[in-house]
Write a protein that holds these residues in place. Structure first.
Motif, PDB file in Angstrom:
ATOM      1  N   SER A  23       0.813  -1.227   0.000  1.00  0.00           N
ATOM      2  CA  SER A  23       0.000   0.000   0.000  1.00  0.00           C
ATOM      3  C   SER A  23       0.845   1.275   0.000  1.00  0.00           C
ATOM      4  CB  SER A  23      -0.941   0.005   1.207  1.00  0.00           C
ATOM      5  OG  SER A  23      -0.189  -0.006   2.410  1.00  0.00           O
ATOM      6  N   LYS A  24       2.130   1.185   0.301  1.00  0.00           N
ATOM      7  CA  LYS A  24       3.001   2.363   0.327  1.00  0.00           C
ATOM      8  C   LYS A  24       3.893   2.473  -0.915  1.00  0.00           C
ATOM      9  CE  LYS A  24       3.006   2.688   5.273  1.00  0.00           C
ATOM     10  NZ  LYS A  24       2.477   3.910   5.723  1.00  0.00           N
ATOM     11  N   ALA A  25       3.698   1.606  -1.893  1.00  0.00           N
ATOM     12  CA  ALA A  25       4.541   1.601  -3.082  1.00  0.00           C
ATOM     13  C   ALA A  25       4.480   2.946  -3.823  1.00  0.00           C
ATOM     14  CB  ALA A  25       4.142   0.457  -4.015  1.00  0.00           C
ATOM     15  N   MET A  26       3.312   3.525  -3.967  1.00  0.00           N
ATOM     16  CA  MET A  26       3.182   4.805  -4.670  1.00  0.00           C
ATOM     17  C   MET A  26       3.878   5.920  -3.892  1.00  0.00           C
ATOM     18  SD  MET A  26       2.336   6.356  -7.351  1.00  0.00           S
ATOM     19  CE  MET A  26       1.284   5.220  -8.197  1.00  0.00           C
ATOM     20  N   ASP A  27       3.799   5.886  -2.568  1.00  0.00           N
ATOM     21  CA  ASP A  27       4.489   6.884  -1.747  1.00  0.00           C
ATOM     22  C   ASP A  27       6.003   6.810  -1.973  1.00  0.00           C
ATOM     23  OD1 ASP A  27       2.063   7.698  -0.665  1.00  0.00           O
ATOM     24  OD2 ASP A  27       2.261   6.385   1.087  1.00  0.00           O
ATOM     25  N   ARG A  28       6.538   5.591  -2.019  1.00  0.00           N
ATOM     26  CA  ARG A  28       7.981   5.433  -2.255  1.00  0.00           C
ATOM     27  C   ARG A  28       8.368   5.917  -3.642  1.00  0.00           C
ATOM     28  NH1 ARG A  28       6.898   0.818   0.939  1.00  0.00           N
ATOM     29  NH2 ARG A  28       6.516  -0.463  -0.895  1.00  0.00           N
TER      30      ARG A  28
END
Length: 72
Positions: free
Chosen positions: A46-51
């Protein structure tokens, strides 16, 4: 007779060389990132886009690839 499919390419955001659309960077630039950064960017959660956004912000700021860090 079928024609071979060509993989769509886009320019690498670092060096502007062609890279596969599904990749964040070309293989040369990807290999320059620190190992921990590559592992974090390879995670699909779920944090892939943030990274990915962290990566792009640092690239836009001119940070050297070898110094880029993203949230694990």
């Amino acid at each position: 007779m079928t024609t071979p499919t060509r993989q769509a390419t886009t320019p690498c955001p670092c060096c502007r060389q062609p890279k596969a659309r599904s990749l964040y960077l070309c293989s040369l630039c990807w290999g320059t990132l620190p190992g921990l950064t590559r592992r974090a960017l390879s995670r699909r959660d779920s944090k892939a886009m943030d990274r990915l956004q962290e990566l792009h912000r640092q690239l836009a700021a001119g940070r050297p690839l070898a110094e880029i860090q993203v949230t694990p």
